[in-house]
Scaffold this active site. Sequence first.
Site, PDB file in Angstrom:
ATOM      1  N   ASP A 147      13.349 -27.305  35.717  1.00  0.00           N
ATOM      2  CA  ASP A 147      13.678 -27.600  37.114  1.00  0.00           C
ATOM      3  C   ASP A 147      13.891 -29.099  37.274  1.00  0.00           C
ATOM      4  O   ASP A 147      13.262 -29.903  36.576  1.00  0.00           O
ATOM      5  CB  ASP A 147      12.562 -27.142  38.053  1.00  0.00           C
ATOM      6  CG  ASP A 147      12.440 -25.624  38.106  1.00  0.00           C
ATOM      7  OD1 ASP A 147      13.482 -24.956  38.055  1.00  0.00           O
ATOM      8  OD2 ASP A 147      11.304 -25.127  38.200  1.00  0.00           O
ATOM      9  N   ASP A 181      18.534 -21.357  40.411  1.00  0.00           N
ATOM     10  CA  ASP A 181      17.824 -20.978  41.639  1.00  0.00           C
ATOM     11  C   ASP A 181      18.738 -21.108  42.853  1.00  0.00           C
ATOM     12  O   ASP A 181      18.739 -20.260  43.753  1.00  0.00           O
ATOM     13  CB  ASP A 181      16.597 -21.878  41.854  1.00  0.00           C
ATOM     14  CG  ASP A 181      15.559 -21.728  40.763  1.00  0.00           C
ATOM     15  OD1 ASP A 181      15.484 -20.646  40.149  1.00  0.00           O
ATOM     16  OD2 ASP A 181      14.816 -22.695  40.511  1.00  0.00           O
TER      17      ASP A 181
END
Length: 216
Positions: A147, A181
């Site tokens: 991330d 995401d």
Amino acid sequence: MKGYTKPLILIASVLLIDQLVKLWIKLNMTLGQEYNILGDWFIIHFTENNGMAFGLEFGGEAGKLALSLFRIAAVIGIAYGLHYMIKHKYHRGFILNVALIFAGAMGNIIDSTFYGLIFSESTWFEKARLFPVEGGYSSLLHGKVVDMLYFPIIKGNFPAWFPIWGGEDFLFFRPVFNIADSAITVGVALILIYQKRYFKEEIVEPESYNSEIVED
């Protein structure tokens, strides 16, 4: 292949961008390192998670394996659904949004399935290496999801009278996420926004008493 071209291009584009960004992050940043892109509002912040989207965790090693297997099963189901929708000529916008969700799910599956095998461990002091001689940091299906997108747009404190969180720090948006995401979130959001357009039913007008029925 008619009807498949645009969804396939969209899926390939999302996967390519997602994996190139993650590859660059893994090889060029140490864990926790960050770059301010737009002041304190948009930050590239390298972190990894063992769980679901937006840094959520799920039940240790056994939970990690279960989640990886669930992701794979879900992606197979989405792929079949996407094929069915294209074959039966569902609304083009709906198909592209499902393709976005599929691409996002695939992007994170690549991390959790293979990254443990092909990368050395990212630490606070050392960058990861690709295909290390000693082997990767984990086994198949036990990799960590990379991330990096962080948008701490609003910072402040809850007022003292606020229930539960009174006096505590407030930050929006706290989770760190990735392009995969984002693809999932955008796909789901657009389906919810345009669901009436995607799923509108054709209204069959009742026959008039004066209509003529022509028989052979």
